[in-house]
Design a protein around this motif. Structure first.
Motif, mmCIF file in Angstrom:
data_model
loop_
_atom_site.group_PDB
_atom_site.id
_atom_site.type_symbol
_atom_site.label_atom_id
_atom_site.label_comp_id
_atom_site.label_asym_id
_atom_site.label_seq_id
_atom_site.Cartn_x
_atom_site.Cartn_y
_atom_site.Cartn_z
ATOM 1 N N ALA A 92 3.158 -0.790 -8.100
ATOM 2 C CA ALA A 92 2.979 0.041 -9.293
ATOM 3 C C ALA A 92 4.325 0.473 -9.866
ATOM 4 O O ALA A 92 4.518 0.484 -11.089
ATOM 5 C CB ALA A 92 2.122 1.250 -8.965
ATOM 6 N N GLN A 93 5.269 0.830 -8.995
ATOM 7 C CA GLN A 93 6.603 1.201 -9.474
ATOM 8 C C GLN A 93 7.247 0.061 -10.257
ATOM 9 O O GLN A 93 7.863 0.283 -11.307
ATOM 10 C CB GLN A 93 7.508 1.570 -8.300
ATOM 11 C CG GLN A 93 7.296 2.948 -7.725
ATOM 12 C CD GLN A 93 8.348 3.262 -6.665
ATOM 13 O OE1 GLN A 93 8.064 3.281 -5.475
ATOM 14 N NE2 GLN A 93 9.561 3.507 -7.105
ATOM 15 N N ASN A 132 0.821 -1.222 0.000
ATOM 16 C CA ASN A 132 0.000 0.000 0.000
ATOM 17 C C ASN A 132 0.848 1.262 0.000
ATOM 18 O O ASN A 132 0.412 2.308 0.493
ATOM 19 C CB ASN A 132 -0.964 0.001 1.195
ATOM 20 C CG ASN A 132 -1.877 -1.204 1.208
ATOM 21 O OD1 ASN A 132 -2.463 -1.553 0.181
ATOM 22 N ND2 ASN A 132 -1.993 -1.858 2.356
ATOM 23 N N ARG A 133 2.061 1.173 -0.541
ATOM 24 C CA ARG A 133 2.942 2.341 -0.656
ATOM 25 C C ARG A 133 3.332 2.604 -2.112
ATOM 26 O O ARG A 133 4.248 3.384 -2.366
ATOM 27 C CB ARG A 133 4.214 2.139 0.171
ATOM 28 C CG ARG A 133 3.979 1.920 1.660
ATOM 29 C CD ARG A 133 5.311 1.998 2.397
ATOM 30 N NE ARG A 133 5.214 1.532 3.778
ATOM 31 C CZ ARG A 133 6.231 1.586 4.645
ATOM 32 N NH1 ARG A 133 7.403 2.083 4.265
ATOM 33 N NH2 ARG A 133 6.090 1.145 5.880
ATOM 34 N N GLY A 134 2.680 1.939 -3.033
ATOM 35 C CA GLY A 134 2.969 2.161 -4.439
ATOM 36 C C GLY A 134 4.134 1.382 -5.005
ATOM 37 O O GLY A 134 4.533 1.612 -6.158
ATOM 38 N N LEU A 154 -5.087 -2.228 -8.629
ATOM 39 C CA LEU A 154 -3.792 -1.916 -9.232
ATOM 40 C C LEU A 154 -3.798 -2.254 -10.716
ATOM 41 O O LEU A 154 -3.435 -1.417 -11.561
ATOM 42 C CB LEU A 154 -2.683 -2.697 -8.524
ATOM 43 C CG LEU A 154 -1.318 -2.706 -9.223
ATOM 44 C CD1 LEU A 154 -0.691 -1.317 -9.197
ATOM 45 C CD2 LEU A 154 -0.398 -3.744 -8.591
ATOM 46 N N THR A 199 -5.221 1.442 -11.874
ATOM 47 C CA THR A 199 -3.947 2.176 -11.859
ATOM 48 C C THR A 199 -3.145 1.973 -13.132
ATOM 49 O O THR A 199 -2.610 2.930 -13.701
ATOM 50 C CB THR A 199 -3.104 1.744 -10.638
ATOM 51 O OG1 THR A 199 -3.843 1.995 -9.442
ATOM 52 C CG2 THR A 199 -1.785 2.503 -10.592
#
Length: 289
Positions: free
Chosen positions: A93-94, A88-90, A125, A129
């Motif tokens: 996605a990174q 939940n800190r991205g 995600l 995202t």
């Protein structure tokens, strides 16, 4: 917190990938990615990325080259894991955006993978995202009780397709916000109840509107702990709904998170498809592929 993403190259790094995977999935019998396999994949067109907080590897993403039915080369993004303290800190996605950059650089425009249709955070995600879409559903792909996260349910999976040079993905990569989250069509599985007591009332497999919605549990892991029988009912009923609509040419294009008493609802958006492999999907409010 600054997280660095880089390609993995050493045997020790590949061993760390296996250890992170075991922690993420709750594997206790030696299961996990084989370090020599990762080395071979990384040296022969595949990709193994690591996410680092300083010197500590806290996540990974592994993919290998594959081929679509039309003989188009693609990357099969097989496994991703992020340690619990870093979720939940991205970070996920990174890793995925870094994967996209590397594939575009070598002329590959399609990345595919699977994910559990009832895992709302993963769906959010992948679809909202990143802009992936879903065209296929597999029943119990990895058998019953696949790892600790899958315990108690058949391992049904969505097949995700990420067309990484499409207009939609380009907009998301550039930081453009998605359209407002709102329902724009009927729901194929009307539900009742709040929180972990929420359940499907009935299903409608014959809707024909351009957009159809399907609700899933907001937190399937919490639901399994509270009421495994109800979690299995969600699996069985949504399985029939997804198979019916995907079989009729619909495509899963988004996972909406809408306000609800005591929390949020997680609701998929399905749209009718007009392209063979996802190059074109009928848009909603001008936000198609």
């Amino acid at each position: 917190m600054t997280i660095a993403i880089r390609d993995l190259t050493t045997f020790d790094e590949f061993q760390q990938v296996r250890q992170i995977q075991q922690r993420c999935w709750g594997f206790t019998h030696g299961e996990g990615l084989y370090a020599p396999l990762l080395i071979s994949a990384a040296r022969n067109g595949g990709m193994v990325l690591g996410a680092f907080d300083g010197a500590q590897m806290i996540g990974f993403l592994f993919g290998f080259l594959g081929m679509n039915p039309d003989r188009r080369l693609k990357l099969c993004s097989q496994t991703m894991g992020v340690l619990p303290d870093y979720r939940n800190r991205g970070v996920a996605a990174q890793l995925k955006w870094a994967q996209r950059v590397r594939m575009l650089a070598v002329g590959i425009d399609l990345i595919t993978w699977t994910f559990d249709p009832l895992e709302a955070p993963n769906a959010r995600l992948n679809l909202h995202t990143l802009g992936a879409t879903v065209f296929a559903y597999d029943r119990n792909l990895f058998g019953e009780d696949f790892g600790e996260l899958g315990r108690g349910l058949p391992s049904d999976r969505f097949q995700a397709s990420w067309w990484i040079s499409s207009p939609r993905v380009n907009r998301l990569a550039a930081g453009e916000a998605a359209p407002p989250e709102q329902l724009a069509g009927p729901q194929a599985n009307p539900c009742a109840g709040d929180g972990l007591a929420r359940r499907i009332v009935h299903t409608d497999l014959a809707l024909s509107s351009p957009v159809v919605h399907v609700e899933i549990p907001a937190d399937i892991q919490a639901l399994k702990r509270a009421d495994l029988a109800l979690a299995r009912d969600w699996r069985q009923q949504t399985r029939l709904v997804f198979e019916a609509y995907l079989g009729r040419g619909y495509v899963v294009t988004d996972l909406l998170r809408l306000p609800a008493p005591g929390g949020r609802q997680a609701i998929y958006r399905l749209q009718r498809d007009d392209g063979p492999y996802g190059e074109r999907v009928l848009g909603f409010a001008g936000y198609g592929l």
